[in-house]
Structures are given as structure tokens and as C-alpha cells.
Write a protein that holds these residues in place. Sequence first.
Motif, PDB file in Angstrom:
ATOM      1  N   THR A   1       0.981  -1.285  -0.052  1.00 41.47           N
ATOM      2  CA  THR A   1       0.030   0.035  -0.088  1.00 41.47           C
ATOM      3  C   THR A   1       0.798   1.458  -0.031  1.00 41.47           C
ATOM      4  OG1 THR A   1      -1.801  -1.312   1.307  1.00 41.47           O
ATOM      5  CG2 THR A   1      -1.957   1.166   1.289  1.00 41.47           C
TER       6      THR A   1
ATOM      7  N   THR B   1      -8.768   7.887   1.324  1.00 45.75           N
ATOM      8  CA  THR B   1      -9.736   7.801   0.303  1.00 45.75           C
ATOM      9  C   THR B   1      -9.110   6.825  -0.626  1.00 45.75           C
ATOM     10  OG1 THR B   1      -8.152   9.356  -0.783  1.00 45.75           O
ATOM     11  CG2 THR B   1     -10.491  10.289   0.273  1.00 45.75           C
ATOM     12  N   ALA B   2      -8.195   6.330  -0.689  1.00 42.79           N
ATOM     13  CA  ALA B   2      -7.612   5.337  -1.830  1.00 42.79           C
ATOM     14  C   ALA B   2      -8.014   4.088  -1.585  1.00 42.79           C
ATOM     15  CB  ALA B   2      -5.792   5.408  -1.466  1.00 42.79           C
ATOM     16  N   LYS B   3      -8.350   3.539  -2.757  1.00 40.49           N
ATOM     17  CA  LYS B   3      -8.990   2.163  -2.729  1.00 40.49           C
ATOM     18  C   LYS B   3      -8.028   1.060  -3.475  1.00 40.49           C
ATOM     19  CE  LYS B   3     -13.408   3.998  -2.030  1.00 40.49           C
ATOM     20  NZ  LYS B   3     -14.932   4.072  -2.567  1.00 40.49           N
ATOM     21  N   HIS B   4      -8.240  -0.127  -2.999  1.00 44.51           N
ATOM     22  CA  HIS B   4      -7.637  -1.316  -3.471  1.00 44.51           C
ATOM     23  C   HIS B   4      -8.378  -1.428  -4.834  1.00 44.51           C
ATOM     24  CE1 HIS B   4      -6.081  -5.526  -4.297  1.00 44.51           C
ATOM     25  NE2 HIS B   4      -5.183  -5.130  -3.260  1.00 44.51           N
TER      26      HIS B   4
ATOM     27  N   TRP C   1     -10.784  -4.861  -4.768  1.00 43.33           N
ATOM     28  CA  TRP C   1     -12.137  -5.023  -3.975  1.00 43.33           C
ATOM     29  C   TRP C   1     -12.769  -3.550  -4.078  1.00 43.33           C
ATOM     30  CZ3 TRP C   1      -7.716  -7.809  -2.135  1.00 43.33           C
ATOM     31  CH2 TRP C   1      -8.122  -9.135  -1.679  1.00 43.33           C
ATOM     32  N   LYS C   2     -11.950  -2.575  -4.772  1.00 40.80           N
ATOM     33  CA  LYS C   2     -12.514  -1.375  -4.941  1.00 40.80           C
ATOM     34  C   LYS C   2     -13.006  -0.810  -3.421  1.00 40.80           C
ATOM     35  CE  LYS C   2     -12.589  -2.121  -9.321  1.00 40.80           C
ATOM     36  NZ  LYS C   2     -11.409  -2.128 -10.064  1.00 40.80           N
ATOM     37  N   ARG C   3     -12.155  -1.031  -2.571  1.00 40.89           N
ATOM     38  CA  ARG C   3     -12.590  -0.520  -1.071  1.00 40.89           C
ATOM     39  C   ARG C   3     -11.222  -0.084  -0.721  1.00 40.89           C
ATOM     40  NH1 ARG C   3     -16.451  -2.501   2.359  1.00 40.89           N
ATOM     41  NH2 ARG C   3     -18.037  -4.127   1.166  1.00 40.89           N
ATOM     42  N   LEU C   4     -11.500   0.986   0.586  1.00 43.75           N
ATOM     43  CA  LEU C   4     -10.455   1.700   1.065  1.00 43.75           C
ATOM     44  C   LEU C   4      -9.291   0.591   1.585  1.00 43.75           C
ATOM     45  CD1 LEU C   4     -12.229   3.982   3.569  1.00 43.75           C
ATOM     46  CD2 LEU C   4     -11.338   4.460   1.254  1.00 43.75           C
ATOM     47  N   TYR C   5      -8.025   0.610   1.570  1.00 46.82           N
ATOM     48  CA  TYR C   5      -6.994  -0.074   1.544  1.00 46.82           C
ATOM     49  C   TYR C   5      -7.339  -0.497   3.322  1.00 46.82           C
ATOM     50  CZ  TYR C   5      -4.390   0.562  -2.372  1.00 46.82           C
ATOM     51  OH  TYR C   5      -3.899   0.484  -3.920  1.00 46.82           O
TER      52      TYR C   5
ATOM     53  N   ASP D   1      -9.904  -1.081   4.820  1.00 46.33           N
ATOM     54  CA  ASP D   1     -10.942  -1.904   5.134  1.00 46.33           C
ATOM     55  C   ASP D   1     -10.358  -3.438   4.790  1.00 46.33           C
ATOM     56  OD1 ASP D   1     -13.012  -0.064   5.388  1.00 46.33           O
ATOM     57  OD2 ASP D   1     -13.720  -0.004   3.403  1.00 46.33           O
TER      58      ASP D   1
END
Lengths: 350, 350
Positions: free
Chosen positions: B93, B163-166, B169-173, B175
Motif C-alpha cells: 500500500t 480515500t485510496a482504494k484497492h 475490492w474497490k474498497r479503502l485499503y 478495510d
Amino acid sequence: MRRSGHAFGINRRGLISSAVLLSTPALLRITSTLAQDASNLLPSWSDGPARQAIIDFVRATSDQASPHFVPPEERIATFDQDGTLWVEHPVYTQVVYCFERVPAVVAQKPELKDREPFKTVLSGDHEAMAKLSLHELEEILLATLTGMSVEVFDTEAKKWIETAKHPRWKRLYTDLVYQPMLEVMQYLRANGYRTYIVTGGGQDFVRMYSQQVYGIPPEQVVGTAGGTKYGYDKDGRPFLTKEPKLLLNDNDAGKPEGIHLEIGRRPRAAFGNSTGDRQMLEYTGAGDGARLMMLVLHDDAQREYQYGPARGLPDTKVGTFTQQLYDEAMNDGWIVISMKNDWKRIFAFE
Amino acid sequence: MRRSGHAFGINRRGLISSAVLLSTPALLRITSTLAQDASNLLPSWSDGPARQAIIDFVRATSDQASPHFVPPEERIATFDQDGTLWVEHPVYTQVVYCFERVPAVVAQKPELKDREPFKTVLSGDHEAMAKLSLHELEEILLATLTGMSVEVFDTEAKKWIETAKHPRWKRLYTDLVYQPMLEVMQYLRANGYRTYIVTGGGQDFVRMYSQQVYGIPPEQVVGTAGGTKYGYDKDGRPFLTKEPKLLLNDNDAGKPEGIHLEIGRRPRAAFGNSTGDRQMLEYTGAGDGARLMMLVLHDDAQREYQYGPARGLPDTKVGTFTQQLYDEAMNDGWIVISMKNDWKRIFAFE
């Protein structure tokens, strides 16, 4: 007394709401407990602006209804050690340790016996030892503090500190801790503060006795630190060797740098006694909200030592309290603690 | 189950003495609470040797009557982050953060625009970025992580992580944290352990979200750390600048070295997932008394990723779990956690 009115106001409100539920004798007992509270705090301190500043700060920052309230997780207080928590004259305790380790080092490395600066230290000539250059002193520090495993160092340092005595008082160095400062640390901890030592002395050295002497666990000691090197003994068991590589010189600007490295939060309160603590106090004071910055002034020749040119006294090799530092303290609202006037007693054994 | 018999024995004794004072319905309520206790622990873990080892260790070390009792002040547990607490694939990340900071850095230093490796990063060509050399990667890390004040870095890193997403999963890192590991940390803390992160990632970076994501305060994050430099802004206000000078490379042998530097105690329990954690686990295991060493094995291609040659899978660039590490784990009594078999669920959002 600026902030104490508010803090006391809160106590009074709490008292009134409790009173509804209580009979008169119980109420009287509580009132008298509250009245005693303030006078029982910091018993080795004389009444005066230094003691009052500590009490005001603690009350203002730990009272949830205060505009200066600080969340518990941010309650960090940092303390210099030498000259702030214990005696630093005539020589820093850890330097005495290094001098006294020289015979053992030379026994293992006989080639050092006739080499300077080891020869001078072995001679026991204190006058000559006091004249060693900074470079020579560093050579002794490296020879006595590095090259062994962490465990061997810990064992030797612990053994020494449990027996070594100060030449003037003929008492353990660990007895020469300032009782008023122990009371400040206890008072802060009782109000949710975590107390840290931030010392120019060796981190590994101070960690050996910090819990027992100050009630401060090893992980809350930041100090001058060298690198270690991971390796294995002949049985494949891993151990760390103390390397002659400086990672953190925890003096002057190194103090805020070390605080950032090992704590990662700006202190709310900081205590020092010399120019080596200036940056730590500046850094503490540069944060938002309530802050407390204090400097111990050694002005008591009879009970301890008198040094520091702030009052026109001669400069000394260690722990200098310059006129410039004094002026900065006055300009920035730092509070100078007079050992002579602010402390009823200096040591617990008095 | 070796140690649990003892721990449960203690509970039973406590129960019997309480029973004397209690009516039968109250006793029944307590008995049922105790019986539930074990089944409620670590709810995202399947029954099995990994879950049981954690419970046995915690009970044996926190029960005052146990021969394996550990005093509270020595209860330290250390956790690697990437691959142990959260997803580390396809790219760490923090490396993503550094890549994404490049445009802002180039905007301030336009001369970097046509220079490698910045040019490649600006192109957005992920295949070319994956081929950057270690030296080029370091150049990007230095340009994006140093040269600014600690405050500016903190603000930018915090804003990004919120705000950045993986990409998968299109989710916050944040999460993508492993729910079973959050439960282990909570369980340890509930039993007097202090949990530390000991990460190869940047110490300042991880400190920005460690409290919120893991419940671990910044002072309990040890990571790869650079020096800072104390200075003053134009108004004379002091601040620290992040310097391009490596103080601690908190990988491999750097992990026990970092633990010694910033904690000063040997952990009682350590959790990792790759060769970069080997020395931390060895160092933890080399202490006396009860110890717990665990390695997360990524063997769940469907729910997360499958990598690690321990089971004949191809080696990967990050977080390698080699056959040699697996053998060492088996020889030394470390416990391998199978994500596939030991974890009922991986993420809180599942």
C-alpha cells in the motif's frame, strides 16, 4: 493562579450535585478531603509559582470540562535526566561508569594498557581525566559501551548501578534523585500522563534502572542510542551486539528528533535544566493548547550545587544554564524552578 | 490443548469458592457465562490448532497461578503489518502511495518530469512500473517521503489513506485488514498485552492510521524510519523536516534491532508472514518462558491471494514465505496460520 479558578469551579459543581444525596457528616468529610487535596500535592515543593504552575496545568488538562482539556492518549510528559531528575555533578554518572569499566576492558584487550586515553584513566589521576578531550572521551565511551551483547551490557550496568556511590554523599547514585521531581512524575501519572525520560545519556544504560528509580518502564526511555547487530551464537541462539554506530545523539536538536522517532507525539509538558534541553522545550511549546515547560536551576550550593550563569555564576562543563536560555525561558513563558526556593527538600533521604 | 487444562482448572477453583456465596440460579448463570467464554473468543477463527494455540498462550501467561505466568509489564506482542494484518498484494500500500504522490512532487520540481524513474511513473504504465529496479524504487520513495515537514507529510498521508482504494475490492485499503488478526489483537489487549506493529513499512506512514485501524497508538508503531532535522520557520517556530537518511531498515534483522531500539523488551508473542519476519520470530522465541510465534500463510486464492512456496507455489516479489522459513517454523514450534482453513472470514465486510 490563572487557570486554577476554572478547575476548582468544576470540583465545586461536582460537590454540589453530590451534596443532594448525602447527609451532612458525609458532606463535611468530602469537603475536608477536597480542601486537603491541594495542600497534600507535591509535598516537597514550597508554595510558589513553580508548584502552582504544575498544579494548574494538570488540573486544566485533565478536567474534562476545562477548555484546556487534553485527551488521555495525548498526555505525554518528557523529562531530561542528568541535572533534572538526579545529580549531574561533578561528572555525569554514566561517564563515571565508563571510566570504571576501563580496567575490565583493558584486561580483555591488554594492548590498550599503555595507550591513551586508557593509560590516563588507569592511572586514576582525576585531574588528568578531567582534561581528556572530547575525542578521547568518545574513545572510552565506545570501548566500554559497545562490542558486547545487549545481555552482557545489561548485566554489567545493572550490577554497577546497584553498588556505585557518589563521592560527596557516599550514597548510591540512584539515591541522588530529586524527591520533588519524583513527586511531579507521580502526580502527572496519577492524572493520566505517561512520563518519558528523554536523556542525552545512553538509552540502554538508563533503561536498566528507570523502572525501579523513576517508575518509568524501559519502553518510555528515549536516549542516546547506538545501533545493534543481530547474529547467532555457536548454538544458533540469536542475540544483539551493541555496535559502535551512533543512531541518535539525544541532546539539543536530537531530543525532539528522538521524541519523533520513538514516541511520535509532541509532549504536552517537558522538563529540563540546560541548553541541551532547549529544543525539547521549544518543540513542546510550539504545539497547540495547554503546555508546560520547566527548567531546573541549580542555585543551591549548600544542599546540592550552584551553577548556571543565569545568575552571574561561572559556566561549567556540563549542564549549562546560560543567560540566553534564561532569557528564552522568560520570553516564552517557561518556568524556572529554583532548587533553593522551590524545593523544601532535595533528596528522599534528607 | 496442552496448557488449557491448567488454565481452566483455575477458573473452576474460582467458581467453586464463589458458589458458596451464591444461590443456584446465580450459579447457573455464571457457569453458562464461563462455558460461553471459550466459544466466543476469536469468532472469525475456525476451531483448530492455530486458534487453540492463541487461547492456550493467553491463558497460560495471564493466569497468576500458571507456571507460565508473565507479569503485565512484560506482555508485549509484535505484529508485522503487510501480509500479516492487511493485504499486501499486488503492491505494498505504501508503495502505491509513493507512486500516486509523484505527480505532486513533479509539479513542485518540473525538472523531474522527463527524468527516470519519474517519467515511467507519470506514464501510468503499470507493467513498466512493476519492472523498476530497487534503486529506482528507492529514488521514488525518497522523493515522495522526505524533504517536507513532518506535519505536511502527516496531512498528505492521512488524506490519501482516507480515500485510496484497492484495485481488486474497490474498497479503502484500511478495510482490507484481516478481521481474525484484529480479534487476536483485541484478545491480547483484553488480557493485559500491549500490541505493537513492527513493520518494514514507513513508521510515520503507519502511525497516521494505526490507532483508528488497529487500535494501536503511534508510540507503539516501530517501522522503517528516516532521520528528521530540527529547524525553524520564518516566524521562529520550530519544526522537523523528514530527511533522506535511513536510521532503521525495519526488515529482517532490522526488526529485532528496531524492537530493541524503540521498545527495549523482547516480545512474548510475534506474528509475521514472510522471511522479513524470520528474525523477529527467532528473537521472540529465544527468550525464556512461554512464547508464541505465528506465521500467516496466504493459501486462499479465492478469498484473498495464494502465494508462498511452502506448498510448492511460485515465489513472488513481496512477502515471500519460503520453504526454508516453513521448515524453520516446523523445527522451532512456530505455528502456521492457514488463511484458508483457520479463518472463517477474512475481512470485516464479508
